[in-house]
Design a protein around this motif. Sequence first.
Motif, PDB file in Angstrom:
ATOM      1  N   SER A   1       0.823  -1.209   0.000  1.00  0.00           N
ATOM      2  CA  SER A   1       0.000   0.000   0.000  1.00  0.00           C
ATOM      3  C   SER A   1       0.854   1.255   0.000  1.00  0.00           C
ATOM      4  O   SER A   1       0.552   2.223  -0.707  1.00  0.00           O
ATOM      5  CB  SER A   1      -0.932   0.012   1.216  1.00  0.00           C
TER       6      SER A   1
ATOM      7  N   GLU B   1      -6.084  11.287  -3.830  1.00  0.00           N
ATOM      8  CA  GLU B   1      -6.592  10.048  -3.244  1.00  0.00           C
ATOM      9  C   GLU B   1      -7.796   9.492  -4.013  1.00  0.00           C
ATOM     10  O   GLU B   1      -7.911   8.282  -4.191  1.00  0.00           O
ATOM     11  CB  GLU B   1      -6.971  10.281  -1.783  1.00  0.00           C
ATOM     12  N   GLU B   2      -8.683  10.360  -4.498  1.00  0.00           N
ATOM     13  CA  GLU B   2      -9.842   9.898  -5.278  1.00  0.00           C
ATOM     14  C   GLU B   2      -9.407   9.198  -6.565  1.00  0.00           C
ATOM     15  O   GLU B   2      -9.966   8.179  -6.948  1.00  0.00           O
ATOM     16  CB  GLU B   2     -10.765  11.069  -5.608  1.00  0.00           C
TER      17      GLU B   2
ATOM     18  N   GLN C   1      -8.075   5.749  -5.701  1.00  0.00           N
ATOM     19  CA  GLN C   1      -9.158   4.829  -5.382  1.00  0.00           C
ATOM     20  C   GLN C   1      -9.885   4.382  -6.649  1.00  0.00           C
ATOM     21  O   GLN C   1     -10.221   3.209  -6.798  1.00  0.00           O
ATOM     22  CB  GLN C   1     -10.151   5.478  -4.413  1.00  0.00           C
TER      23      GLN C   1
ATOM     24  N   SER D   1      -9.914   0.496  -7.794  1.00  0.00           N
ATOM     25  CA  SER D   1     -11.203  -0.197  -7.791  1.00  0.00           C
ATOM     26  C   SER D   1     -11.629  -0.604  -9.195  1.00  0.00           C
ATOM     27  O   SER D   1     -12.629  -1.299  -9.369  1.00  0.00           O
ATOM     28  CB  SER D   1     -12.277   0.685  -7.160  1.00  0.00           C
TER      29      SER D   1
END
Length: 59
Positions: free
Chosen positions: A10, A24-25, A28, A32
């Motif tokens: 990570s 960060e968005e 993600q 995902s």
Amino acid sequence: MNNMNQTEISEKIKAIAESAGLNEEEVQAFLSGNGDIPDALQEVLDRLGDDVSRQCLEE
């Protein structure tokens, strides 16, 4: 091969993403599978791939 725990993985992903200028968005969304790989991250991944290929050819 070096065994890395989830925290180490990570942290490496976070460092790569930050070096590519991702927030960060964006990280993600990439992790995902929602959407395409951002251009900045694709550039970093391409460079890593090139470096690995060169190292394999040298061995």
